[in-house]
Design an enzyme around this catalytic site. Structure first.
Site, PDB file in Angstrom:
ATOM      1  N   LEU A 144       0.871  -1.177   0.000  1.00  0.00           N
ATOM      2  CA  LEU A 144       0.000   0.000   0.000  1.00  0.00           C
ATOM      3  C   LEU A 144       0.904   1.222   0.000  1.00  0.00           C
ATOM      4  O   LEU A 144       1.984   1.205   0.589  1.00  0.00           O
ATOM      5  CB  LEU A 144      -0.889   0.044   1.255  1.00  0.00           C
ATOM      6  CG  LEU A 144      -2.013  -0.984   1.406  1.00  0.00           C
ATOM      7  CD1 LEU A 144      -2.699  -0.781   2.752  1.00  0.00           C
ATOM      8  CD2 LEU A 144      -3.023  -0.867   0.283  1.00  0.00           C
ATOM      9  N   ASP A 145       0.465   2.298  -0.650  1.00  0.00           N
ATOM     10  CA  ASP A 145       1.209   3.543  -0.582  1.00  0.00           C
ATOM     11  C   ASP A 145       1.312   4.001   0.871  1.00  0.00           C
ATOM     12  O   ASP A 145       0.421   3.735   1.689  1.00  0.00           O
ATOM     13  CB  ASP A 145       0.509   4.641  -1.394  1.00  0.00           C
ATOM     14  CG  ASP A 145       0.558   4.384  -2.888  1.00  0.00           C
ATOM     15  OD1 ASP A 145       1.383   3.554  -3.323  1.00  0.00           O
ATOM     16  OD2 ASP A 145      -0.231   5.014  -3.617  1.00  0.00           O
ATOM     17  N   LYS A 146       2.374   4.718   1.166  1.00  0.00           N
ATOM     18  CA  LYS A 146       2.586   5.238   2.516  1.00  0.00           C
ATOM     19  C   LYS A 146       1.388   6.055   2.989  1.00  0.00           C
ATOM     20  O   LYS A 146       0.963   5.964   4.138  1.00  0.00           O
ATOM     21  CB  LYS A 146       3.857   6.093   2.542  1.00  0.00           C
ATOM     22  CG  LYS A 146       4.179   6.708   3.888  1.00  0.00           C
ATOM     23  CD  LYS A 146       5.448   7.543   3.814  1.00  0.00           C
ATOM     24  CE  LYS A 146       5.757   8.223   5.137  1.00  0.00           C
ATOM     25  NZ  LYS A 146       6.985   9.057   5.065  1.00  0.00           N
ATOM     26  N   ARG A 202      -5.141   6.672  -7.705  1.00  0.00           N
ATOM     27  CA  ARG A 202      -4.845   8.099  -7.588  1.00  0.00           C
ATOM     28  C   ARG A 202      -4.755   8.762  -8.962  1.00  0.00           C
ATOM     29  O   ARG A 202      -5.292   9.848  -9.186  1.00  0.00           O
ATOM     30  CB  ARG A 202      -3.541   8.276  -6.806  1.00  0.00           C
ATOM     31  CG  ARG A 202      -3.622   7.705  -5.404  1.00  0.00           C
ATOM     32  CD  ARG A 202      -2.258   7.538  -4.759  1.00  0.00           C
ATOM     33  NE  ARG A 202      -1.628   8.829  -4.467  1.00  0.00           N
ATOM     34  CZ  ARG A 202      -0.461   8.946  -3.846  1.00  0.00           C
ATOM     35  NH1 ARG A 202       0.192   7.853  -3.459  1.00  0.00           N
ATOM     36  NH2 ARG A 202       0.049  10.145  -3.607  1.00  0.00           N
TER      37      ARG A 202
END
Length: 341
Positions: free
Chosen positions: A160-162, A266
């Protein structure tokens, strides 16, 4: 089918030990031999060596494999050789980066949604990387290994993205890791995210099928952009979107990804003119500042990105049972929605 929301069944299983590393200083001055344990069983030789030889360039690792300096059970082996339990691997002398001065990752447990002897699912907070690298000293995986020093094996199944919160799977056995990663690669898992975007999302816009291309900026930062289908590095990317709730100035979306590209949600939502609220890379920067200051939603400051991995569906790697996990929206996200209502 097991369906779990923000909790775990039963008690915690007995702890097991994290993957080992080559002991000793920042260099192997002489030939060393290591035995493959259950934590490395089934792993490719190149990946096994890259983990052992921290700080050694990949080109050098592949060079010593091709030259025959690395041996498995006294015989030459290829980079894609799968290691078996008990195999003896001969390691040639190599110079590794000295990490003795680096402080260890702080031990930290994360909210557990599901856990058994094969895997663990945690609810990752926003702002925490899943692993170290690219200027980040440590992430979830390093902190969990410190918190569970007896664990023989602990690896990330996916990422997962930060800036994204929500469900993150980790494997406690190599067999579970490979089985789950196969499911992710073949898109046999169901991953649904909650995303808040500015404006009114058109209800008839349910599928985004736009190719993506990953690139590096002049500063060396990883970014993703949409490209035409005939672009030589285009990768087909499909995102399904459903309106979950409409507000005056925002829309809450349920987003399911059919392909797992970097920053896919995103970039796709921004491409449609509705970037995720708080997205510092692809978002509306003026809106993000206004949200963080509490001006966009009077009286409520929201300094993070509103993207949350809320549901995950997969087959258990050992039993084949369908597992469906859910992670409730974080408190700060629920608080924002409450004000918007």
């Amino acid at each position: 089918m097991q369906r779990i929301i923000g909790g775990k069944p039963g008690g915690r299983p007995k702890a097991v030990q994290p993957p080992g590393t080559v002991p000793g200083p920042a260099a192997l001055p002489a030939v060393a031999r290591v035995r493959v344990d259950e934590g490395s069983e089934g792993q490719r030789l190149d990946n096994f060596l890259l983990k052992l030889f921290k700080g050694v360039p990949k080109t050098h690792v592949y060079r010593v494999i091709r030259s025959g300096e690395v041996r498995v059970n006294k015989g030459r082996a290829a980079a894609d050789t799968r290691l078996a339990l008990g195999d003896e691997v001969r390691l040639p002398p190599v110079r590794m980066a000295d990490r003795s001065a680096e402080p260890p990752a702080p031990a930290r447990e994360f909210p557990v949604v599901f856990e058994d002897e094969h895997l663990i699912a945690v609810d990752k907070p926003a702002g925490v990387a899943v692993h170290g690298g690219s200027g980040v000293s440590f992430g979830v995986i390093e902190q969990l290994r410190q918190a569970r020093p007896a664990a023989k094996f602990l690896e990330l199944v996916h990422r997962l993205d930060k800036e994204t919160s929500g469900l993150l799977l980790l494997a406690k056995k190599r067999s579970a890791l490979t089985a789950l990663q196969d499911q992710f690669r073949s898109r046999e898992t169901g991953k649904t995210y909650a995303a808040l975007v500015p404006g009114a999302w058109p209800a008839n816009k349910k599928v985004i099928d736009v190719p993506l291309h990953k690139f590096l900026t002049a500063e060396g930062e990883r970014r993703v952009r949409t490209v035409e289908v005939d672009h030589d590095q285009a990768r087909r990317s499909i995102t399904l979107v459903k309106v979950a709730k409409k507000f005056t100035d925002f829309t809450l979306l349920d987003v399911t990804i059919k392909t797992g590209r970097t920053h896919q949600i995103r970039v796709h939502l921004a491409h449609e003119g509705h970037p995720i609220a708080g997205d510092a890379k692809y978002g509306d920067f003026a809106l993000n500042k206004s949200l963080a200051r509490g001006d966009a939603v009077p009286g409520h400051k929201f300094p993070r990105m509103f993207l949350h991995a809320r549901r995950l569906r997969f087959e258990h790697p050992a039993t084949g049972e369908v597992i469906e996990l859910e992670a409730p929206l974080p408190t700060e996200c629920e608080a924002l929605l409450k004000v918007l209502r």
